[in-house]
Every structure is written in structure tokens, then in C-alpha cells.
Design a protein around this motif. Sequence first.
Motif, PDB file in Angstrom:
ATOM      1  N   ALA A 456      61.257 -86.212   1.318  1.00 42.25           N
ATOM      2  CA  ALA A 456      61.866 -86.801   0.174  1.00 42.25           C
ATOM      3  C   ALA A 456      61.063 -88.199   0.085  1.00 42.25           C
ATOM      4  O   ALA A 456      60.782 -88.714  -1.112  1.00 42.25           O
ATOM      5  CB  ALA A 456      63.178 -86.843   0.397  1.00 42.25           C
ATOM      6  N   GLU A 457      60.726 -89.061   1.362  1.00 36.19           N
ATOM      7  CA  GLU A 457      60.298 -90.210   1.285  1.00 36.19           C
ATOM      8  C   GLU A 457      58.729 -90.114   0.816  1.00 36.19           C
ATOM      9  O   GLU A 457      58.226 -91.120   0.012  1.00 36.19           O
ATOM     10  CB  GLU A 457      60.120 -90.972   2.592  1.00 36.19           C
ATOM     11  CG  GLU A 457      61.465 -91.415   2.898  1.00 36.19           C
ATOM     12  CD  GLU A 457      61.655 -91.834   4.464  1.00 36.19           C
ATOM     13  OE1 GLU A 457      62.507 -92.666   4.754  1.00 36.19           O
ATOM     14  OE2 GLU A 457      60.637 -91.432   5.379  1.00 36.19           O
ATOM     15  N   SER A 458      58.191 -88.984   0.954  1.00 37.42           N
ATOM     16  CA  SER A 458      56.854 -88.846   0.714  1.00 37.42           C
ATOM     17  C   SER A 458      56.723 -88.376  -0.709  1.00 37.42           C
ATOM     18  O   SER A 458      55.860 -88.832  -1.519  1.00 37.42           O
ATOM     19  CB  SER A 458      56.178 -87.713   1.528  1.00 37.42           C
ATOM     20  OG  SER A 458      54.756 -87.342   0.921  1.00 37.42           O
ATOM     21  N   ALA A 459      57.638 -87.660  -1.352  1.00 42.97           N
ATOM     22  CA  ALA A 459      57.690 -87.127  -2.743  1.00 42.97           C
ATOM     23  C   ALA A 459      58.349 -88.025  -3.522  1.00 42.97           C
ATOM     24  O   ALA A 459      58.358 -87.625  -4.864  1.00 42.97           O
ATOM     25  CB  ALA A 459      58.360 -85.743  -2.779  1.00 42.97           C
ATOM     26  N   GLY A 460      59.047 -89.146  -3.147  1.00 45.82           N
ATOM     27  CA  GLY A 460      59.597 -89.983  -4.080  1.00 45.82           C
ATOM     28  C   GLY A 460      60.874 -89.578  -4.342  1.00 45.82           C
ATOM     29  O   GLY A 460      61.525 -90.171  -5.419  1.00 45.82           O
ATOM     30  N   GLY A 461      61.607 -88.754  -3.710  1.00 49.90           N
ATOM     31  CA  GLY A 461      63.094 -88.358  -3.921  1.00 49.90           C
ATOM     32  C   GLY A 461      64.075 -88.978  -3.154  1.00 49.90           C
ATOM     33  O   GLY A 461      65.312 -88.739  -3.399  1.00 49.90           O
ATOM     34  N   ILE A 462      63.825 -89.971  -2.249  1.00 51.08           N
ATOM     35  CA  ILE A 462      64.716 -90.487  -1.353  1.00 51.08           C
ATOM     36  C   ILE A 462      65.760 -91.081  -1.900  1.00 51.08           C
ATOM     37  O   ILE A 462      66.914 -91.243  -1.519  1.00 51.08           O
ATOM     38  CB  ILE A 462      64.053 -91.205  -0.167  1.00 51.08           C
ATOM     39  CG1 ILE A 462      64.933 -91.839   1.105  1.00 51.08           C
ATOM     40  CG2 ILE A 462      63.421 -92.481  -0.844  1.00 51.08           C
ATOM     41  CD1 ILE A 462      65.334 -90.510   1.661  1.00 51.08           C
ATOM     42  N   VAL A 463      65.411 -91.986  -3.089  1.00 53.70           N
ATOM     43  CA  VAL A 463      66.335 -92.796  -3.591  1.00 53.70           C
ATOM     44  C   VAL A 463      67.732 -91.859  -4.242  1.00 53.70           C
ATOM     45  O   VAL A 463      68.608 -92.300  -4.353  1.00 53.70           O
ATOM     46  CB  VAL A 463      65.619 -93.630  -4.873  1.00 53.70           C
ATOM     47  CG1 VAL A 463      66.689 -94.364  -5.803  1.00 53.70           C
ATOM     48  CG2 VAL A 463      64.789 -94.731  -4.144  1.00 53.70           C
ATOM     49  N   ASP A 464      66.975 -90.820  -5.090  1.00 49.37           N
ATOM     50  CA  ASP A 464      68.034 -89.959  -5.730  1.00 49.37           C
ATOM     51  C   ASP A 464      69.004 -89.223  -4.539  1.00 49.37           C
ATOM     52  O   ASP A 464      69.970 -89.171  -4.815  1.00 49.37           O
ATOM     53  CB  ASP A 464      67.357 -88.831  -6.395  1.00 49.37           C
ATOM     54  CG  ASP A 464      66.781 -89.367  -7.741  1.00 49.37           C
ATOM     55  OD1 ASP A 464      67.214 -90.293  -8.396  1.00 49.37           O
ATOM     56  OD2 ASP A 464      65.658 -88.707  -8.211  1.00 49.37           O
ATOM     57  N   ILE A 465      68.474 -89.001  -3.385  1.00 53.85           N
ATOM     58  CA  ILE A 465      69.134 -88.261  -2.387  1.00 53.85           C
ATOM     59  C   ILE A 465      70.341 -89.417  -1.918  1.00 53.85           C
ATOM     60  O   ILE A 465      71.407 -89.099  -1.396  1.00 53.85           O
ATOM     61  CB  ILE A 465      68.454 -87.947  -1.362  1.00 53.85           C
ATOM     62  CG1 ILE A 465      67.515 -86.639  -1.615  1.00 53.85           C
ATOM     63  CG2 ILE A 465      69.162 -87.421   0.088  1.00 53.85           C
ATOM     64  CD1 ILE A 465      66.576 -86.135  -0.483  1.00 53.85           C
ATOM     65  N   GLY A 466      69.661 -90.565  -1.392  1.00 54.25           N
ATOM     66  CA  GLY A 466      70.649 -91.675  -1.069  1.00 54.25           C
ATOM     67  C   GLY A 466      71.798 -92.076  -2.030  1.00 54.25           C
ATOM     68  O   GLY A 466      72.831 -91.932  -1.613  1.00 54.25           O
ATOM     69  N   ARG A 467      71.469 -92.117  -3.559  1.00 51.57           N
ATOM     70  CA  ARG A 467      72.523 -92.290  -4.492  1.00 51.57           C
ATOM     71  C   ARG A 467      73.468 -91.252  -4.446  1.00 51.57           C
ATOM     72  O   ARG A 467      74.948 -91.252  -4.405  1.00 51.57           O
ATOM     73  CB  ARG A 467      71.816 -92.309  -5.696  1.00 51.57           C
ATOM     74  CG  ARG A 467      71.171 -93.594  -6.136  1.00 51.57           C
ATOM     75  CD  ARG A 467      70.650 -93.549  -7.473  1.00 51.57           C
ATOM     76  NE  ARG A 467      70.287 -95.160  -7.790  1.00 51.57           N
ATOM     77  CZ  ARG A 467      70.189 -95.472  -9.076  1.00 51.57           C
ATOM     78  NH1 ARG A 467      70.696 -94.802  -9.955  1.00 51.57           N
ATOM     79  NH2 ARG A 467      69.857 -96.701  -9.279  1.00 51.57           N
ATOM     80  N   HIS A 468      73.073 -89.945  -4.112  1.00 44.95           N
ATOM     81  CA  HIS A 468      74.006 -88.678  -4.199  1.00 44.95           C
ATOM     82  C   HIS A 468      74.917 -88.749  -3.028  1.00 44.95           C
ATOM     83  O   HIS A 468      76.263 -88.424  -3.118  1.00 44.95           O
ATOM     84  CB  HIS A 468      73.193 -87.411  -4.347  1.00 44.95           C
ATOM     85  CG  HIS A 468      74.047 -86.202  -4.140  1.00 44.95           C
ATOM     86  ND1 HIS A 468      75.152 -85.874  -5.243  1.00 44.95           N
ATOM     87  CD2 HIS A 468      74.101 -85.053  -3.085  1.00 44.95           C
ATOM     88  CE1 HIS A 468      75.726 -84.652  -4.418  1.00 44.95           C
ATOM     89  NE2 HIS A 468      75.295 -84.584  -3.537  1.00 44.95           N
ATOM     90  N   ILE A 469      74.395 -89.084  -1.776  1.00 45.41           N
ATOM     91  CA  ILE A 469      75.082 -89.067  -0.566  1.00 45.41           C
ATOM     92  C   ILE A 469      76.124 -90.182  -0.643  1.00 45.41           C
ATOM     93  O   ILE A 469      77.288 -90.151  -0.339  1.00 45.41           O
ATOM     94  CB  ILE A 469      74.100 -89.301   0.478  1.00 45.41           C
ATOM     95  CG1 ILE A 469      73.293 -88.007   0.865  1.00 45.41           C
ATOM     96  CG2 ILE A 469      74.983 -89.508   1.865  1.00 45.41           C
ATOM     97  CD1 ILE A 469      74.066 -86.653   1.048  1.00 45.41           C
ATOM     98  N   LEU A 470      75.767 -91.321  -1.005  1.00 47.27           N
ATOM     99  CA  LEU A 470      76.773 -92.391  -1.064  1.00 47.27           C
ATOM    100  C   LEU A 470      77.748 -92.212  -1.953  1.00 47.27           C
ATOM    101  O   LEU A 470      79.092 -92.412  -1.901  1.00 47.27           O
ATOM    102  CB  LEU A 470      75.830 -93.775  -1.513  1.00 47.27           C
ATOM    103  CG  LEU A 470      76.723 -95.125  -1.806  1.00 47.27           C
ATOM    104  CD1 LEU A 470      77.422 -95.450  -0.262  1.00 47.27           C
ATOM    105  CD2 LEU A 470      75.795 -96.254  -2.466  1.00 47.27           C
ATOM    106  N   ARG A 471      77.617 -91.798  -3.244  1.00 47.04           N
ATOM    107  CA  ARG A 471      78.495 -91.372  -4.099  1.00 47.04           C
ATOM    108  C   ARG A 471      79.486 -90.257  -3.824  1.00 47.04           C
ATOM    109  O   ARG A 471      80.653 -90.323  -3.652  1.00 47.04           O
ATOM    110  CB  ARG A 471      77.959 -90.869  -5.521  1.00 47.04           C
ATOM    111  CG  ARG A 471      78.810 -90.450  -6.657  1.00 47.04           C
ATOM    112  CD  ARG A 471      78.488 -89.887  -8.052  1.00 47.04           C
ATOM    113  NE  ARG A 471      78.112 -91.215  -8.744  1.00 47.04           N
ATOM    114  CZ  ARG A 471      76.888 -91.318  -8.978  1.00 47.04           C
ATOM    115  NH1 ARG A 471      75.873 -90.587  -8.373  1.00 47.04           N
ATOM    116  NH2 ARG A 471      76.401 -92.428  -9.659  1.00 47.04           N
TER     117      ARG A 471
END
Length: 662
Positions: A456-471
Motif C-alpha cells: 500500500a505504501e508503494s502503490a499509494g493506498g496507505i492513506v485510504d487504508i489508514g482512514r478506513h481503520i481509524l474510522r
Amino acid sequence: MLSFTTLLTRPIKALGLVLLLGAAGLFLGRAYIYDAADIAIEKVDDQEALLMIADVRRELAAFQLSVTRFFATPGSADHIADVQHAFQQFIACTSAVEMLLTNGSSTVVHAAGTEVARVLQEVKALRHPIVHLEAPHSKRRLASAMERIDAQDMTLAIAMDTALVESRNQTRAVLMREADIQMGLALGIAGIAAAFFLMTGYQSAAMSRIRRKAAEHSDKAAFAADHDRLTGLPNRDAFMRNISDALEAVDDAERFALVALKIDGIKQINEQYGFQVGDSTLECVAERLSMSLKALDSRNMLARTGNTTFMALLRGGGSASELSKTAALLLEVIKAPQKNAYMSARLSGSAGLALAPKGGISDRDLALNAELALHEARLKESGSLVQFTPDLRAGLRRRRRIEEDLKTAIRNADIYPVYQPQFDMKSGKMVGMEALARWKHPELGMIPPLEFITAAESAGGIVDIGRHILRTACQDAASMRGRPTVSVNLSVLQVLNDDVPRFTREVLDETGLQPDRLKLEVTESVIIGDTKRVRQTLEQIKAMGVAISLDDFGTGYSALSYLTEFDWDELKIDRSFVAKAIANDRARSIVETVRSLANTMDARLTVEGIETADQRDVFAALGYQVAQGYFYSKPMSFEDLNASPFVLTSRSLEEPLEPSLH
């Protein structure tokens, strides 16, 4: 009849005329020689110009390599940082070449200079994609641009080789012509006067110096094209040629291998002490590695293939085990203490070993095998050595499959949190829980977090994952019995590329979770990225009433230096200290020191990885307050944890933690 005086004066006049003509000829010849010398010096300037263009090609090659690794072998934030650093290094080295192109150049280097200008224009257009490298459109733009840059680099290489050959030929022709004229003048006036001979000798010495200087610059240009400027080691292109030669020359009785090395800790030295100290440290490590290899076999070779990556060619190995021992020795060399006038540090590294099969293999495939093994070693603890096996090729296909399916998983919210409860070590009551991301792939099954987080960090999806886990974590915590706190991890890229304070406020308002029931955890790597910006971000979050925890404390390069950067609510001790504190008095002294620091900072102490009663008792006796680990409970789904007896004994947040032991 001619008088004696006439007979005497005529030869004198004739001799005077000869001397006058000889002096005039010498004067004109001397002027011509100086003119030729000026032309020769101009050719020396051409050589210096070609040296600068060679520097540009070397930095361009480093940038191309970092981008190739970024696409071919996914990594963590280091992959993006390597691309950005290589880009900055390339831009920094182009100023002198741009001045050369602005002020004009000779016709010899004009073609090469034109190709350099095209490459510079193409690379500078990538400034925005490089800064936002995690974005998909930036990656596409970067990939498209790299194809054009590769083609332009080939054209530049041809133009540079042509210019180098032409410059050498012209310089040689000028010098040879000057030498012929000088020899003729010397022979013509040799009998006239010894003074003219001495002057010619002086001129000859001066031109010899010019010849030597031109030859030296020519040799330097050739050396710069094949070697790293900092360490003097062969670069990747030269190293690959040596691998190819070795593969052709090796006999059936000899075994040889490649070792890919990654050195950790240089980035932290650069940021704490400056690039000059970091470069000096890297140069010292490279020298030690090279000397160790040559001491084993003079045919061994070390090359610098990236910013902090090296590759070694091992020759003369009788068996795979001997080659593996040599690779392990290189890791020990890297771990040796590094001391200078500015600092004392211990670096670490990882290594990937690839043996050349007897059936034959291409140089590029062998190098790829070593780099795949290095990538696998990087997934393990620091200092790991991994030998290539065919399974790693399958692992590469697996990583690519994970990257491809990650977008769908993020879009469908298939990545979800589970929770590991945290307990007050004195009362045994549950006081909180940590949200941990999980992904169950429909075909691959459960994918370890390290795998998909790295992807995810390589493909640029880490922000979306982090937001989903936090919510999701805040929603679950708001509805859970016992009102425990919930801890959520923030990644480096999430902090640097997302407006975390704004999103956190939105989630708290949306879920109704009280701010003092949320704790956000960051590691030292987050702070290293951009200390000032991260501190401002954390201060904004803390101002809401959200607690901030320093996770994996003690595992970074210089952990104590970051304690004063922020008012931490919690220090979370890494699990690596747990087992060591039981059997090692030195490790126990370290955890006691950390307890004293936490007491001084008025920060809560949490230890993770507690798996036995002995470990719990030791850390409880040391004054640690909160613990989590398999001794207490494995991570559970929200439904299972909410139905467990743990939440029935959970304390309220208003009830203070038991005071630590002093």
C-alpha cells in the motif's frame, strides 16, 4: 679587388642576417606554437566539459535505477525516498552543465550538450510527480517519462562517445602538428645559438605538460563513466560487464555468487549530522567492504549500485556454504562501529545471496536473484541474510498480485481492524485496545500486514487504508461496553501526505467518540521524515484531547534524541526488549532507564509482546503500567472482544491508572 675589411664584414653581415632571420623565424614559430597550445588547452576544456556530462549520466543512471526498483521491486517508504533523493542529486549536479550550455561550448561537445539539454528538460518536468510519487497518476507519468529518458540516454551515450573520440583525435592532431613544426625550427636554428635551443627546450617542456594534462583528463573522463564519484567503486554498468565476463570465463569447478547489500542508518546520520558526515561514513564502510573482499580473493569485486546499496561479486568459492559465510562476513563488516570527529554509531544491513547455477544464467537474471533475496531479507529483522531460491520468484509474482488486488480491497473495505486488548499490569483490568489491520484475500487467504502495508505504501493506498481503520476503530470503540480507549497506528506516508488533524476531528464528530478515548501511535521513523512538520501535526491532534504514543520505542537509530521533540502521553516499548530483559542484565538496565525517563516525562509506559507470566512479573516489578500480548489475549474481532469477559472488568477512563513503582 675586395679589401680584407669587406671580406670580413660580409660574413659578419651574412651571419647577422641569418641570426636576424633565425630570430624572426623563432619568434613566428613561437607564436604559432602558443596558438597551437591554446587550441590544445581548448581541447582540455572539452575534456572537462565531457567530465561534467559524464557526472550527469552517472546521476541519471542512479535516478533510473531507483525508479526501476520502485516499479519492479515494491518497497516501503525507503523506495520513494530513494527516488526523491536520486532526483535531487541529479538536479544538483546539473547546474554546472546548464552554465556550460548557456555560455556555449565547442563544436566537439555541442552534440552531446544538446542531448544533455533534452534530458534535463525531460527530467525537470518530473519535479511534481516525484514530490507526489505515491499518487497513481504520478506513477503513470513517471513511467511514461522514463521510457523517453531511457531512449534519450542512449542517444546521449552515443553523442558523448563520439565527442570523446573526436576531441582526442583533434587534440592529438594539433599536438602532432605543433611537434613537427617545433622540431623543424629546432633543427633550423640549432647551429645559430645555444640560447634558442634552451628556449625551445622550455617550450617543449610546457607542451609536454599540456599533453600530460590532456591525457589525464581523458583518463578521468573514462574512469568517471564507469565509477562512483564518492567511493571510487565501479558503478552498476561496469559491474554488470564484469559479471558477464565472469560468467563466460568461469569453469565447472568454480562456484561464484552475487551478494546484494543494503546499509541501514545512513539516512539518519544525514539528517542528524549532515550529508558530509553521512557521505564520509558511507565511504568508510565501502572501503572496509572492498578491503575485506580483496583479502579473501583478489578477483572479488564490490560496486555501488544505489544510494545505500552495494553488490559484491564473490569468486573462488568451493561450496555454497563458503560463499554464504563470506556474505555473512560482509554484514559483520557493516555492523562494525563507525567513529569520527562528529559521532559514533553502529550501522546495520541486510544481504541477499544468489549463487550462479552450473547450468548457466544471464548477468541480469543473476543480479535480479540477488536483489529478490535482499528484498526478502529486508522483510525480516535487520542483519538478515537470505539466499535466493526459486520460491522468491513466486514471491515476486505474489507481491505483484497483492498490489493489483489492493485497489479493489481498499475500494470494497475488505481490509478491516481486529483488536488486541491492553491490561493494567497491577489490577489485571482491561484499559484499552489496539486496532490492527487485517486482510483476508479471497484466493490467497490471510495476508500478513507487513506484506499489504508495504504494498500500500508503494502503490499509494496507505492513506485510504489508514482512514478506513481509524474510522472503523472509532465506531467500534464508541459502541463497546466498558468504554476502553482505542489505539490506532499512523504510518509515515499518512502523516506526511494527509491532513490527519482535520480527518481525526471529522471522525470524532461523526462517531461521537470522546477524544480522550482515542490514542494515535507513531514510530520514530515518522519523526525522522520531517521533524518540524510532524511535531506541528501531533500538536494539533493533541490539542483536541487525543493522546499521542511513541510506538516501538528503542528500536530506532537514535531514540533518546526524539523524546524532547514532543510531549508524549505514552512510550510503548517494542517486543524485542521483552525476552532480552528476562535473560540479559544489560537489556534490563535499559528498560529500567526508560522507566525513569517516562516518570520524568509523566508518560504512561506500555509494553507489548508479553507472552509468559515471568515476563509480566518482571515488567510489573520494573514499574511498567500497561501490557498487551498473547499471554493476555490474541487479537480479536470487535464482536468477540465486545462479548468477552475482558470488557466486563474494564475500568472507566475516569479511574486513574495505578501509580508506577519507583
